[in-house]
Design an enzyme around this catalytic site. Structure first.
Site, short mmCIF file in Angstrom:
data_model
loop_
_atom_site.label_atom_id
_atom_site.label_comp_id
_atom_site.label_asym_id
_atom_site.label_seq_id
_atom_site.Cartn_x
_atom_site.Cartn_y
_atom_site.Cartn_z
N MET A 31 -35.32 6.89 -4.08
CA MET A 31 -36.64 6.43 -4.52
C MET A 31 -37.68 7.53 -4.32
SD MET A 31 -36.85 2.39 -3.94
CE MET A 31 -37.37 2.38 -2.24
N GLY A 32 -37.21 8.76 -4.10
CA GLY A 32 -38.13 9.88 -4.01
C GLY A 32 -38.81 9.98 -2.66
N GLU A 36 -35.12 15.24 4.72
CA GLU A 36 -33.82 15.84 5.08
C GLU A 36 -32.66 14.84 4.91
OE1 GLU A 36 -32.04 18.65 5.96
OE2 GLU A 36 -33.84 19.61 5.22
N HIS A 38 -32.28 12.57 2.53
CA HIS A 38 -31.86 12.65 1.13
C HIS A 38 -31.16 13.98 0.85
CE1 HIS A 38 -35.62 10.04 0.77
NE2 HIS A 38 -34.71 9.27 0.22
P1 AMP Z 1 -34.23 5.75 -0.50
O1 AMP Z 1 -34.96 6.84 -1.21
O2 AMP Z 1 -34.90 5.29 0.75
O3 AMP Z 1 -33.85 4.61 -1.42
O4 AMP Z 1 -32.86 6.37 0.01
C1 AMP Z 1 -31.99 7.02 -0.89
C2 AMP Z 1 -30.70 7.33 -0.17
O5 AMP Z 1 -30.99 8.15 0.96
C3 AMP Z 1 -30.01 6.08 0.37
O6 AMP Z 1 -28.61 6.22 0.19
C4 AMP Z 1 -30.38 6.11 1.84
O7 AMP Z 1 -29.44 5.46 2.67
C5 AMP Z 1 -30.40 7.59 2.10
N1 AMP Z 1 -31.18 7.90 3.31
C6 AMP Z 1 -32.46 7.53 3.57
N2 AMP Z 1 -32.83 7.95 4.80
C7 AMP Z 1 -31.76 8.58 5.33
C8 AMP Z 1 -31.50 9.24 6.58
N3 AMP Z 1 -32.42 9.31 7.54
N4 AMP Z 1 -30.27 9.77 6.79
C9 AMP Z 1 -29.32 9.69 5.81
N5 AMP Z 1 -29.50 9.09 4.62
C10 AMP Z 1 -30.70 8.55 4.37
#
Ligand code: AMP
Length: 282
Positions: A31-32, A36, A38
């Site tokens: 979701m942008g 780190e 991501h």
């Molecule tokens: P989001 O942008 O929050 O939808 O996350 C996109 C992807 O990044 C998802 O697969 C999340 O689980 C992963 N993600 C978000 N935060 C972390 C983190 N701190 N460590 C590892 N993966 C993450």
């Protein structure tokens, strides 16, 4: 070279020609407001494929009424620069109107996994996630997709969905990336004020404490939940959504910790809802 594509038709076309030319595609949906966490998933994807595809889309259908869809942090320019540095080749940046055409009415719904943890306080969340990830998988048709263990329930929902609906995509998990002080990285950490930082840190600290207690021989899940809850409540601004000890695959509650369990937390720090988790082995 990085190519930014806002339309479904073009995205499908690009990915299709890559596949036709024998390239293996790894996909990281986001979701942008990249951090780190991501980027670590992008590196995993990059290593296992010829082409790395990233999507940046704040998906409205996974936010409930009154949640933070409008205020969710966004910075497309910075995100694209980070994607470029990580060697991503195709970036899909659709608008909501592009993905959800007039009259859209189809939903992907799991029966059991959303009945636990985040699904209880965010009833539309996993329905929105499963639906949008299905759409993104159908557009990109990747060989592999990388998801973070930070959102452990989401990872299990995607794995289940991919098995149940025969997507034929390898789902790869990336470990939680943390700030130096232990706070799990999240785009929503941008909401926290400096004064809220100690309260937010109680999540990761309580997971560490729980790990120690289990290593010391604690097996009673209720006792562990109490210890963790007390640690979180020692910060008056914190409000617990859930603290759960559960089976890592079914997410059903576990009473006795006699095998690897998932300890999962969701806590409101002021107006910011944070989640964290750890797999604990006795
Ligand atoms: P989001 O942008 O929050 O939808 O996350 C996109 C992807 O990044 C998802 O697969 C999340 O689980 C992963 N993600 C978000 N935060 C972390 C983190 N701190 N460590 C590892 N993966 C993450």
């Amino acid at each position: 070279m990085i190519t930014v594509i806002p339309t479904t038709v073009q995205m499908r076309g690009h990915c299709e020609s890559l596949r036709q030319s024998g390239k293996r595609i790894a996909f990281v949906p986001t979701m942008g407001f990249l951090h780190e966490g991501h980027l670590s998933l992008m590196r995993i994807g990059r290593r296992m494929a010829d082409v790395l595809v990233v999507s940046i889309f704040v998906n409205p259908t996974q936010f409930g009424p009154g949640e933070d869809f409008e205020s969710y942090p966004r910075n497309m320019e910075r995100d694209l620069e980070l994607c470029r540095r990580e060697g991503a080749e195709l970036i899909f940046t659709p608008t909501a109107e592009e993905l959800y055409s007039q009259g859209f009415e189809t939903r992907v719904q799991l029966a059991q996994l959303p009945q636990h943890l985040c699904g209880l306080s965010r009833p539309v969340f996993f329905n929105g996630v499963a639906t949008v990830v299905t759409k993104l998988f159908n557009i990109v048709r990747p060989h592999a997709a990388v998801f973070g263990e930070k959102d452990f329930q989401q990872l299990q929902v995607i794995r289940r969905m991919v098995r149940d609906l025969d997507f034929g995509i390898d789902i790869v998990a990336g470990p939680i990336v943390r700030e130096a002080d232990g706070l799990a990285m999240s785009s929503r950490n941008a909401y926290l004020t400096p004064e809220q930082r100690p309260s937010a840190l109680s999540l990761s600290r309580s997971l560490t404490l729980a790990r120690e207690r289990i290593e010391d021989g604690l097996t009673d899940a209720r006792e562990l939940i109490q210890i963790v809850s007390d640690g979180i409540h020692s910060h008056p601004e914190n409000r617990i959504d859930y603290v759960a000890v559960c089976h890592p695959e079914t997410l059903e509650d576990i009473d006795t910790i006699d095998r690897t369990v998932l300890l999962a937390l969701a806590v409101w720090v002021g107006k910011t809802r944070l989640i964290d988790n750890a797999l604990l082995t006795p």
